[in-house]
Write a protein that holds these residues in place. Structure first.
Motif, PDB file in Angstrom:
ATOM      1  N   ASP A 248       0.818  -1.211  -0.042  1.00 21.11           N
ATOM      2  CA  ASP A 248       0.094   0.104  -0.032  1.00 21.11           C
ATOM      3  C   ASP A 248       0.724   1.161  -0.194  1.00 21.11           C
ATOM      4  N   HIS A 249       1.995   1.204   0.489  1.00 18.94           N
ATOM      5  CA  HIS A 249       2.873   2.310   0.465  1.00 18.94           C
ATOM      6  C   HIS A 249       2.354   3.705   1.179  1.00 18.94           C
ATOM      7  N   LEU A 250       1.728   3.297   2.162  1.00 15.53           N
ATOM      8  CA  LEU A 250       1.309   4.492   3.250  1.00 15.53           C
ATOM      9  C   LEU A 250       2.354   4.880   4.122  1.00 15.53           C
ATOM     10  N   PHE A 251       2.356   6.123   4.305  1.00 17.53           N
ATOM     11  CA  PHE A 251       3.428   6.648   5.337  1.00 17.53           C
ATOM     12  C   PHE A 251       3.170   6.520   6.672  1.00 17.53           C
ATOM     13  N   GLU A 252       3.713   5.869   7.354  1.00 23.52           N
ATOM     14  CA  GLU A 252       3.563   5.625   8.935  1.00 23.52           C
ATOM     15  C   GLU A 252       3.295   6.924   9.784  1.00 23.52           C
ATOM     16  N   TRP A 253       4.090   7.875   9.281  1.00 19.75           N
ATOM     17  CA  TRP A 253       4.102   9.029   9.872  1.00 19.75           C
ATOM     18  C   TRP A 253       3.192   9.941   9.512  1.00 19.75           C
ATOM     19  N   ARG A 254       2.377   9.633   8.694  1.00 23.30           N
ATOM     20  CA  ARG A 254       1.208  10.467   8.264  1.00 23.30           C
ATOM     21  C   ARG A 254      -0.159   9.587   8.693  1.00 23.30           C
ATOM     22  N   THR A 255      -1.219  10.305   8.960  1.00 28.13           N
ATOM     23  CA  THR A 255      -2.665   9.763   9.356  1.00 28.13           C
ATOM     24  C   THR A 255      -2.955   9.200   8.169  1.00 28.13           C
ATOM     25  N   ILE A 256      -4.052   8.440   8.210  1.00 26.51           N
ATOM     26  CA  ILE A 256      -4.778   7.922   7.136  1.00 26.51           C
ATOM     27  C   ILE A 256      -5.380   9.084   6.179  1.00 26.51           C
ATOM     28  N   GLU A 257      -5.944   9.924   6.854  1.00 27.54           N
ATOM     29  CA  GLU A 257      -6.321  11.035   5.998  1.00 27.54           C
ATOM     30  C   GLU A 257      -5.353  11.814   5.290  1.00 27.54           C
ATOM     31  N   LYS A 258      -4.262  12.109   5.959  1.00 31.33           N
ATOM     32  CA  LYS A 258      -3.109  13.057   5.093  1.00 31.33           C
ATOM     33  C   LYS A 258      -2.448  11.674   4.046  1.00 31.33           C
ATOM     34  N   ASN A 259      -2.456  10.404   4.386  1.00 28.97           N
ATOM     35  CA  ASN A 259      -1.953   9.475   3.419  1.00 28.97           C
ATOM     36  C   ASN A 259      -3.084   9.458   1.996  1.00 28.97           C
ATOM     37  N   VAL A 260      -4.384   9.449   2.402  1.00 22.76           N
ATOM     38  CA  VAL A 260      -5.203   9.368   1.252  1.00 22.76           C
ATOM     39  C   VAL A 260      -5.289  10.954   0.312  1.00 22.76           C
ATOM     40  N   LEU A 261      -4.757  12.094   1.067  1.00 19.90           N
ATOM     41  CA  LEU A 261      -4.730  13.115   0.319  1.00 19.90           C
ATOM     42  C   LEU A 261      -3.212  13.824  -0.373  1.00 19.90           C
ATOM     43  N   LEU A 262      -2.457  12.633  -0.300  1.00 21.86           N
ATOM     44  CA  LEU A 262      -0.964  13.055  -0.598  1.00 21.86           C
ATOM     45  C   LEU A 262      -1.197  13.068  -2.075  1.00 21.86           C
ATOM     46  N   GLY A 263      -1.735  12.413  -2.601  1.00 22.96           N
ATOM     47  CA  GLY A 263      -1.568  12.739  -4.369  1.00 22.96           C
ATOM     48  C   GLY A 263      -1.999  14.185  -4.729  1.00 22.96           C
ATOM     49  N   LEU A 264      -3.206  14.265  -4.092  1.00 30.06           N
ATOM     50  CA  LEU A 264      -3.750  15.600  -4.264  1.00 30.06           C
ATOM     51  C   LEU A 264      -2.909  16.819  -4.074  1.00 30.06           C
ATOM     52  N   GLU A 265      -2.184  16.377  -2.827  1.00 31.75           N
ATOM     53  CA  GLU A 265      -1.126  17.453  -2.299  1.00 31.75           C
ATOM     54  C   GLU A 265      -0.225  17.781  -3.169  1.00 31.75           C
ATOM     55  N   ILE A 266       0.434  16.459  -3.676  1.00 29.95           N
ATOM     56  CA  ILE A 266       1.874  16.748  -4.663  1.00 29.95           C
ATOM     57  C   ILE A 266       1.224  17.195  -6.034  1.00 29.95           C
ATOM     58  N   GLN A 267       0.011  16.886  -6.496  1.00 30.12           N
ATOM     59  CA  GLN A 267      -0.462  17.433  -7.722  1.00 30.12           C
ATOM     60  C   GLN A 267      -1.010  18.729  -7.678  1.00 30.12           C
ATOM     61  N   LYS A 268      -1.010  19.381  -6.590  1.00 33.70           N
ATOM     62  CA  LYS A 268      -1.550  20.847  -6.218  1.00 33.70           C
ATOM     63  C   LYS A 268      -2.955  20.965  -6.706  1.00 33.70           C
TER      64      LYS A 268
END
Length: 173
Positions: free
Chosen positions: A5-25
């Motif tokens: 799944d490549h979820l980052f342990e230092w991020r919450t589930i919320e922050k993990n599922v939002l990651l792609g959107l953050e990266i792509q602005k």
């Protein structure tokens, strides 16, 4: 969606599922709301503040799928997404993810070595040759619309499709 799944342990589930959107602005209020709706729909909203290690393997895979769907791709590539899971969890998660993909009306390409998984989740199976891989055959799969991937495994035609693919794979031996 990959094997892990490549979820980052230092991020919450919320922050993990939002990651792609953050990266792509693309993290707009509307995109965030859509992700929250998916978290609710797929049973992860109450775990949005949890860390990945606090979730089961199946829940982690659902989070990874939500992260992927948040980007609204036209096509999903699932590369052995259930291989890191035990058999019982594979069945349940495969059923869940198959249903999610259908509900979200997405097209997905599933790469798998598991014939049962291919038949239960697929609508068309491409059988590949040995290296270098070429398409040996295309097998269309047809089950009643309202049947879940898990329920497909109990239908008589499931065995017929499985045997057809098995024969195709072992034709050269």
């Amino acid at each position: 969606m990959l094997q892990h799944d490549h979820l980052f342990e230092w991020r919450t589930i919320e922050k993990n599922v939002l990651l792609g959107l953050e990266i792509q602005k693309k993290l707009t209020p509307a995109a965030r709301e859509k992700v929250y709706d998916m978290l609710k729909t797929y049973g992860l909203y109450k775990f949005k503040n949890a860390r990945p290690s606090q979730l089961s393997g199946g829940m982690r895979q659902r989070a990874a799928l939500i992260r992927t769907l948040a980007l609204e791709p036209e096509l999903l590539l699932l590369d052995e997404p259930f291989s890191a899971l035990d058999y019982q969890t594979r069945l349940t998660v495969g059923d869940d993810i198959g249903s999610i993909i259908k509900k979200e009306q997405k097209t997905a390409i599933l790469v798998t070595h598991d014939l049962s998984e291919a038949v239960s989740l697929g609508s068309r199976i491409l059988v590949l040759s040995k290296r270098p891989a070429t398409i040996k055959s295309v097998i269309d799969i047809s089950f009643p619309e309202n049947i879940s991937p898990l329920e497909r495994r109990n239908l008589p035609e499931f065995k017929d499709y499985f045997n057809k693919i098995w024969k195709e794979l072992n034709q050269d031996e």
